[in-house]
Design an enzyme around this catalytic site. Structure first.
Site, PDB file in Angstrom:
ATOM      1  N   ILE A  84      20.938  39.246  43.232  1.00  0.00           N
ATOM      2  CA  ILE A  84      22.241  39.110  43.880  1.00  0.00           C
ATOM      3  C   ILE A  84      22.455  40.271  44.837  1.00  0.00           C
ATOM      4  O   ILE A  84      22.614  41.421  44.421  1.00  0.00           O
ATOM      5  CB  ILE A  84      23.377  39.069  42.839  1.00  0.00           C
ATOM      6  CG1 ILE A  84      23.135  37.921  41.859  1.00  0.00           C
ATOM      7  CG2 ILE A  84      24.726  38.909  43.526  1.00  0.00           C
ATOM      8  CD1 ILE A  84      24.074  37.911  40.689  1.00  0.00           C
ATOM      9  N   MET A 130      22.058  35.516  47.784  1.00  0.00           N
ATOM     10  CA  MET A 130      21.629  35.508  46.405  1.00  0.00           C
ATOM     11  C   MET A 130      20.311  34.731  46.328  1.00  0.00           C
ATOM     12  O   MET A 130      20.243  33.575  46.727  1.00  0.00           O
ATOM     13  CB  MET A 130      22.703  34.818  45.549  1.00  0.00           C
ATOM     14  CG  MET A 130      22.429  34.781  44.071  1.00  0.00           C
ATOM     15  SD  MET A 130      23.698  33.808  43.178  1.00  0.00           S
ATOM     16  CE  MET A 130      25.204  34.666  43.616  1.00  0.00           C
ATOM     17  N   TYR A 143      15.655  60.408  40.753  1.00  0.00           N
ATOM     18  CA  TYR A 143      16.934  60.601  41.431  1.00  0.00           C
ATOM     19  C   TYR A 143      17.767  61.628  40.670  1.00  0.00           C
ATOM     20  O   TYR A 143      17.644  61.750  39.445  1.00  0.00           O
ATOM     21  CB  TYR A 143      17.677  59.262  41.434  1.00  0.00           C
ATOM     22  CG  TYR A 143      18.153  58.783  42.797  1.00  0.00           C
ATOM     23  CD1 TYR A 143      17.299  58.718  43.876  1.00  0.00           C
ATOM     24  CD2 TYR A 143      19.468  58.359  42.971  1.00  0.00           C
ATOM     25  CE1 TYR A 143      17.736  58.242  45.109  1.00  0.00           C
ATOM     26  CE2 TYR A 143      19.919  57.883  44.191  1.00  0.00           C
ATOM     27  CZ  TYR A 143      19.044  57.834  45.264  1.00  0.00           C
ATOM     28  OH  TYR A 143      19.466  57.368  46.479  1.00  0.00           O
ATOM     29  N   ASP A 174      18.315  46.397  42.660  1.00  0.00           N
ATOM     30  CA  ASP A 174      17.317  45.742  43.504  1.00  0.00           C
ATOM     31  C   ASP A 174      16.181  46.693  43.858  1.00  0.00           C
ATOM     32  O   ASP A 174      15.012  46.286  43.918  1.00  0.00           O
ATOM     33  CB  ASP A 174      17.971  45.188  44.768  1.00  0.00           C
ATOM     34  CG  ASP A 174      18.773  46.235  45.547  1.00  0.00           C
ATOM     35  OD1 ASP A 174      19.156  47.261  44.973  1.00  0.00           O
ATOM     36  OD2 ASP A 174      19.037  45.994  46.744  1.00  0.00           O
ATOM     37  N   ARG A 175      16.504  47.971  44.066  1.00  0.00           N
ATOM     38  CA  ARG A 175      15.466  48.954  44.403  1.00  0.00           C
ATOM     39  C   ARG A 175      14.532  49.177  43.217  1.00  0.00           C
ATOM     40  O   ARG A 175      13.315  49.330  43.390  1.00  0.00           O
ATOM     41  CB  ARG A 175      16.118  50.265  44.836  1.00  0.00           C
ATOM     42  CG  ARG A 175      17.020  50.109  46.062  1.00  0.00           C
ATOM     43  CD  ARG A 175      17.851  51.342  46.350  1.00  0.00           C
ATOM     44  NE  ARG A 175      17.065  52.366  47.056  1.00  0.00           N
ATOM     45  CZ  ARG A 175      17.553  53.545  47.396  1.00  0.00           C
ATOM     46  NH1 ARG A 175      18.812  53.867  47.098  1.00  0.00           N
ATOM     47  NH2 ARG A 175      16.803  54.420  48.037  1.00  0.00           N
ATOM     48  N   THR A 206      22.624  39.718  79.772  1.00  0.00           N
ATOM     49  CA  THR A 206      23.301  40.511  78.741  1.00  0.00           C
ATOM     50  C   THR A 206      22.796  40.139  77.354  1.00  0.00           C
ATOM     51  O   THR A 206      22.569  41.012  76.504  1.00  0.00           O
ATOM     52  CB  THR A 206      24.823  40.298  78.827  1.00  0.00           C
ATOM     53  OG1 THR A 206      25.275  40.740  80.104  1.00  0.00           O
ATOM     54  CG2 THR A 206      25.547  41.070  77.737  1.00  0.00           C
TER      55      THR A 206
END
Length: 256
Positions: free
Chosen positions: A7, A12, A100, A109-110, A184
């Site tokens: 998600i 999703m 971290y 998700d990471r 453009t």
């Protein structure tokens, strides 16, 4: 069958695995306003269209960066599949050593992408996920999540240009093939896409120098990975289904 949910803020991703094989996958809009019944009707229709029975789902795993959608989706799992989903987060086994400062700040998700990358490509590597935001993650040879960078996604960047510059139109994200453009629309497409390629190449180059590993492999995933990867010299592999595979792997680490 295992049903997996990735998600994100915009989309999703859903996948159905039979054993280790991904047999179906879909992508739908992430809608915080949808009820569990609305998700039931939508997901049920996807299953039915592809000849699958939603009642045969044996387990469910969810990775989410959108807390507001979780109530409806978890209720969907209980009501339509009669299952309690495994939600990727603290306490879930991943096999990943997160370096971290505050591991809880790393998006699910990471983590899922890193787990899949370790299994499929072997560490070390840099992983780039082109989503609503574009994330760059470094994984060491010891399967450590070292950290990374978060940049605005290419769609966010293009929408900001359209919204803040009153005379510029909304444009399709396609490559114009030139930077000296005669319209453009083409000029905007050139600036958005090739400018973003420059962002990606620069960040990857800096990460390689910080890792002292100029030949480290770079893996890309996410909806716009192919568009950008085709123009960069930095990305070695594009794997659009990496997150779904990662969810299956995390499920297997926790199913006992």
């Amino acid at each position: 069958m295992l049903l997996v949910f990735d998600i994100g803020n915009t989309n999703m991703g859903l996948g159905v695995f039979k054993g280790k094989k991904l047999i179906k996958n879909w992508r739908i809009n992430t809608d915080k306003e949808k009820t569990s019944d609305e998700y039931g009707i939508l997901i049920g229709s996807l299953f039915e269209r592809d000849g699958l029975d939603i009642k045969k789902v044996e387990d469910i795993i969810i990775s989410s960066v959108v807390p507001n959608v979780m109530h409806s989706l978890e209720n969907f799992c209980y009501k339509y599949c009669n299952k309690k989903p495994l939600v990727v987060g603290p306490g879930v086994k991943t096999g990943l050593n997160i370096k971290y400062d505050n591991p809880k700040q790393v998006g699910a998700d990471r983590i899922v992408n890193a787990v899949a990358g370790i299994e499929k490509y072997v560490s070390p590597f840099i992983l780039v996920d082109f989503g609503t935001a574009t994330t760059f993650c470094a994984i060491s040879e010891n399967n450590e999540y070292l950290g990374g960078t978060i940049a605005p996604g290419i769609k966010i960047s293009s929408e900001a240009l359209f919204q803040r510059a009153s005379k510029l139109p909304r444009v399709e994200l396609i490559k114009p093939g030139a930077t000296i453009c005669k319209s453009t629309v083409a000029a905007m497409q050139s600036g958005i896409i090739y400018g973003y390629v420059g962002l990606v190449d620069k960040i990857i180059d800096m990460m390689k120098k910080e890792l002292n590993h100029p030949d480290i492999k770079v893996i890309a995933t996410g909806g716009l990975a192919n568009l950008i990867a085709s123009e960069t010299d930095s990305i070695d592999y594009v794997d659009s289904l990496l997150t779904l595979e990662g969810l299956r792997l995390i499920y297997e680490k926790n199913k006992e």
